[in-house]
Design a protein around this motif. Structure first.
Motif, PDB file in Angstrom:
ATOM      1  N   GLN A 118     -14.177  77.195 123.775  1.00 40.11           N
ATOM      2  CA  GLN A 118     -14.174  77.693 125.252  1.00 40.11           C
ATOM      3  C   GLN A 118     -14.746  79.085 125.418  1.00 40.11           C
ATOM      4  O   GLN A 118     -15.305  79.215 126.364  1.00 40.11           O
ATOM      5  CB  GLN A 118     -12.648  77.652 125.556  1.00 40.11           C
TER       6      GLN A 118
ATOM      7  N   ARG B 154     -11.911  69.872 134.190  1.00 38.30           N
ATOM      8  CA  ARG B 154     -11.552  70.480 132.848  1.00 38.30           C
ATOM      9  C   ARG B 154     -10.274  70.257 132.297  1.00 38.30           C
ATOM     10  O   ARG B 154     -10.333  70.393 131.039  1.00 38.30           O
ATOM     11  CB  ARG B 154     -11.509  72.152 133.086  1.00 38.30           C
ATOM     12  N   ALA B 155      -9.207  69.972 133.211  1.00 37.62           N
ATOM     13  CA  ALA B 155      -7.830  69.941 132.350  1.00 37.62           C
ATOM     14  C   ALA B 155      -7.886  68.532 131.824  1.00 37.62           C
ATOM     15  O   ALA B 155      -7.220  68.299 130.748  1.00 37.62           O
ATOM     16  CB  ALA B 155      -6.885  69.673 133.807  1.00 37.62           C
TER      17      ALA B 155
ATOM     18  N   GLU C  19     -17.647  80.252 127.709  1.00 36.97           N
ATOM     19  CA  GLU C  19     -17.554  81.076 128.821  1.00 36.97           C
ATOM     20  C   GLU C  19     -18.627  82.252 128.649  1.00 36.97           C
ATOM     21  O   GLU C  19     -19.017  82.766 129.764  1.00 36.97           O
ATOM     22  CB  GLU C  19     -16.260  81.746 128.815  1.00 36.97           C
TER      23      GLU C  19
ATOM     24  N   ARG D 292      -9.640  69.365 128.428  1.00 33.12           N
ATOM     25  CA  ARG D 292      -8.537  69.750 127.575  1.00 33.12           C
ATOM     26  C   ARG D 292      -7.373  68.812 127.006  1.00 33.12           C
ATOM     27  O   ARG D 292      -7.145  69.063 125.780  1.00 33.12           O
ATOM     28  CB  ARG D 292      -7.849  71.276 128.410  1.00 33.12           C
ATOM     29  N   PHE D 293      -7.031  67.948 127.696  1.00 32.30           N
ATOM     30  CA  PHE D 293      -6.226  66.937 127.249  1.00 32.30           C
ATOM     31  C   PHE D 293      -6.542  66.391 126.221  1.00 32.30           C
ATOM     32  O   PHE D 293      -5.846  66.264 125.185  1.00 32.30           O
ATOM     33  CB  PHE D 293      -5.730  66.174 128.540  1.00 32.30           C
ATOM     34  N   TRP D 294      -7.975  65.811 126.358  1.00 26.95           N
ATOM     35  CA  TRP D 294      -8.186  64.865 125.404  1.00 26.95           C
ATOM     36  C   TRP D 294      -8.727  65.800 124.098  1.00 26.95           C
ATOM     37  O   TRP D 294      -8.501  65.342 122.990  1.00 26.95           O
ATOM     38  CB  TRP D 294      -9.485  64.098 125.641  1.00 26.95           C
TER      39      TRP D 294
ATOM     40  N   ASP E  86      -6.851  68.311 123.193  1.00 28.44           N
ATOM     41  CA  ASP E  86      -5.519  68.398 122.656  1.00 28.44           C
ATOM     42  C   ASP E  86      -5.075  67.116 121.848  1.00 28.44           C
ATOM     43  O   ASP E  86      -4.413  67.274 120.796  1.00 28.44           O
ATOM     44  CB  ASP E  86      -4.557  68.860 123.516  1.00 28.44           C
ATOM     45  N   PHE E  87      -5.290  66.001 122.382  1.00 33.96           N
ATOM     46  CA  PHE E  87      -5.161  64.732 122.045  1.00 33.96           C
ATOM     47  C   PHE E  87      -5.709  64.758 120.406  1.00 33.96           C
ATOM     48  O   PHE E  87      -5.065  64.257 119.382  1.00 33.96           O
ATOM     49  CB  PHE E  87      -5.297  63.445 122.914  1.00 33.96           C
TER      50      PHE E  87
ATOM     51  N   PRO F 254     -11.899  71.845 138.264  1.00 36.35           N
ATOM     52  CA  PRO F 254     -10.753  72.177 137.526  1.00 36.35           C
ATOM     53  C   PRO F 254      -9.778  70.881 136.922  1.00 36.35           C
ATOM     54  O   PRO F 254      -9.585  70.794 135.879  1.00 36.35           O
ATOM     55  CB  PRO F 254      -9.692  72.997 138.666  1.00 36.35           C
ATOM     56  N   TYR F 255      -9.930  69.974 137.699  1.00 37.84           N
ATOM     57  CA  TYR F 255      -9.317  68.661 137.268  1.00 37.84           C
ATOM     58  C   TYR F 255     -10.030  68.050 135.993  1.00 37.84           C
ATOM     59  O   TYR F 255      -9.264  67.574 135.163  1.00 37.84           O
ATOM     60  CB  TYR F 255      -9.126  67.443 138.293  1.00 37.84           C
TER      61      TYR F 255
END
Lengths: 219, 224
Positions: free
Chosen positions: A72, A92-93, A76, A96-98, A100-101, A89-90
Motif C-alpha cells: 500500500q 478498495r475495501a 501511495e 483489502r478484505f481479500w 486480509d483473507f 473506496p468500496y
C-alpha cells in the motif's frame, strides 16, 4: 535525485515476493539485500525491532514493515504508475478484505500441509482448497483480481503460486484439479515480467523446504 | 439520493465500537442493528448474507454494500467522508498508523484474554507480552496527547481496546497490565480518550461488560 530504496528480503518468502512485484510494477530501482534468517543483520534488527522479520522496505532511510502495508505504501508513494489499489473506496475495501483473507488463510494452512501428516494435514488441505475456491469466486471471469491489470489482490496472492508445488508434493494432491480457474489466473500473472522475475523457481523452493524439513526433523 | 448507512454490531465488541466512533467523528448518521453473536443460530440472516465468510460483526452497510473488518471499515469511512480525517496524509505516517493498529490487534489484544483465561506460567507469559506491547506503545505515543496528535486518529480509535476493555479486565481481575509508573503517557491517554465526546457514548456499560466477561470465564460462553 535518486531515491534510495532498499529491500531486506529472503528469496523464498511469499511476503517478500509481494514487495518485489509491486516495486517492479512501478519500475522502481532498488537495492535487494538477502538476509540469512539464522543470522539476522544489524540493519534488519534496527529497522524492524518489533517483529525482526523480512521483508523490510527502507525508503530514504525510513523503514516500512509488514508486506500488505508495504504494498500500500508503494502504491501511495508511486501513485502515478500502474495503480494497484482501485480508486473507488468500496472497491478498495473489497480488495483489502481479500488481501486480509489471503493472510488469514493461505500461509498458515499451506504451512500445515507441509509440516503435518494424517488428520491434521487432511483438515488443512480441505480448508486450503475451500479458501482457494472462495478466491476463485472473487476472481470470477476477470483476467486478474484487479480487472484488466494486475491489482493489489493479484500481488498479494500470486507469490503463493510457486509454493503450490510444495503443498502438492507434501500433501499428495493436485490443486489444478480442484481450482483450475485459479491456476489459469496464476499462469496469466506469470506472463508479466514483474511477476516472473520476482518468483523463484518452484523446484528451488521445494528443495529449500526439503532442507527445512530435514533440519527440523519433520517427515 | 439519501445515504443509507447501517452498522451491524454488538455492544461488547471493541471492533464494533471502533466503527461507531469513526462514524460519530465524521458526523455520519447511521442505523444501528444489535447482533447476537453468542449463538450462530441466532445470528441474523442479514449478517450471514453480508458476511458469509467470517460471519462476524462489525459489518458496515453503505447504500446496500457491505464493508467488513473493523480496520478496513475505518479506512473506508475515512476515504468516503472527508471531514475530520483520521489517517495522516504522509504515506510513511499512514504506514506507521496501519502498522501499530495491526500490532494492537495481533500482539496486545490476544494475550490479554490468554492471561485472563490462563494460569501459572501461561498467564505470566501472556502478562509479559501485554506489558511489553504497552511499553512499546508508550514510546510510540511519545508524550503526545493522542496518537493522532492534537485530535484522535485511526490509531487512537484502534487502541480503544486498551483505553477501556483492557482497563476493565485489569480492575476486576487484579492483573496489572497497565501501570502509570511504566506507562505514564499511555495511562493519561486512556483517560483523555474515553472522555472524548465522540468516544464516551460508544463504550459498553462497565458493569454489564464485567458481568458478561465473568460469565464467559466461568465457561458459559459469550452469552448475554
Amino acid at each position: 535525485m535518486a531515491e534510495e530504496v532498499v529491500l531486506l528480503d529472503f528469496w523464498p518468502s511469499p511476503f517478500g515476493m509481494r514487495v518485489r512485484i509491486a516495486l517492479a510494477e512501478k519500475g522502481i530501482q532498488y537495492e535487494y539485500k538477502e538476509e540469512d534468517l539464522r543470522n539476522k543483520s544489524d540493519l534488519l534488527l534496527k529497522m524492524n525491532p518489533i517483529h525482526k522479520k523480512i521483508p523490510v522496505l527502507i525508503h530514504k532511510g525510513k523503514p516500512v514493515c509488514e508486506s500488505l502495508i508495504q504494498v500500500q505504501y508503494i502504491d501511495e508513494v508511486w501513485h502515478g504508475k500502474s495503480p494497484l489499489l482501485p480508486s473507488d473506496p468500496y472497491q478498495r475495501a473489497n480488495a483489502r478484505f481479500w488481501a486480509d483473507f489471503v493472510d488469514k488463510k493461505i500461509y498458515d494452512l499451506g504451512r500445515k500441509i507441509w509440516t503435518t501428516k494424517g488428520e491434521e494435514q487432511a483438515a488443512a488441505k480441505k480448508e486450503f482448497i475451500e479458501s482457494l475456491k472462495l478466491l476463485e469466486g472473487e476472481l470470477g471471469d476477470k483476467t486478474y483480481f484487479g480487472g484488466d491489470n494486475l491489482g493489489y489482490v493479484d500481488v498479494v496472492l500470486v507469490p503463493f503460486y510457486n509454493w503450490f508445488y510444495v503443498y502438492e508434493k507434501c500433501g499428495n494432491f493436485t490443486i489444478e484439479e480442484e481450482c483450475p480457474k485459479l491456476i489459469a489466473w496464476a499462469k496469466r500473472c506469470l506472463q508479466k515480467e514483474s511477476v516472473a522475475k520476482s518468483l523463484p523457481d518452484e523446484e528451488k523452493v521445494y528443495g529449500f523446504v526439503l532442507q527445512l524439513k530435514k533440519a527440523f526433523g519433520i517427515e | 439520493m439519501a445515504e443509507e448507512v447501517k452498522l451491524f454490531g454488538t455492544w461488547g465488541s471493541p471492533f464494533s465500537r471502533r466503527v461507531e466512533i469513526a462514524l460519530e467523528l465524521k458526523g455520519v448518521p447511521f442505523e444501528y442493528i444489535e447482533e447476537n453473536v453468542s449463538d450462530h443460530k441466532l445470528k441474523s440472516p442479514l449478517l450471514l448474507k453480508y458476511n458469509p465468510i467470517h460471519k462476524k460483526v462489525p459489518v458496515l452497510l453503505h447504500n446496500g454494500k457491505p464493508i467488513l473488518e473493523s480496520l478496513i471499515i475505518l479506512e473506508y469511512i475515512d476515504e468516503t467522508w472527508k471531514q475530520n480525517p483520521i489517517l495522516p496524509q504522509d504515506p510513511h505516517e499512514r504506514a506507521l498508523a496501519r502498522f501499530w493498529a495491526k500490532f494492537i490487534d495481533d500482539k496486545v489484544n490476544p494475550p490479554v484474554w490468554r492471561a485472563l483465561l490462563g494460569s501459572g506460567d501461561e498467564r505470566e507469559k501472556a502478562m509479559e507480552e501485554v506489558k511489553e506491547g504497552l511499553e512499546t506503545l508508550e514510546r510510540v505515543l511519545n508524550g503526545k496527547k493522542f496518537f493522532g496528535g492534537e485530535t484522535i486518529g485511526m490509531l487512537d480509535i484502534a487502541a480503544n481496546f486498551i483505553a477501556f476493555w483492557l482497563r476493565v479486565v485489569q480492575e476486576f481481575s487484579g492483573l496489572e497490565f497497565l501501570t502509570p509508573d511504566k506507562c505514564p503517557a499511555l495511562t493519561k491517554w486512556c483517560d483523555e480518550f474515553v472522555s472524548c465526546d465522540v468516544v464516551k457514548e460508544h463504550l459498553p456499560p462497565r458493569e454489564k461488560l464485567i458481568a458478561f466477561t465473568k460469565n464467559w470465564l466461568s465457561g458459559n460462553g459469550w452469552t448475554d
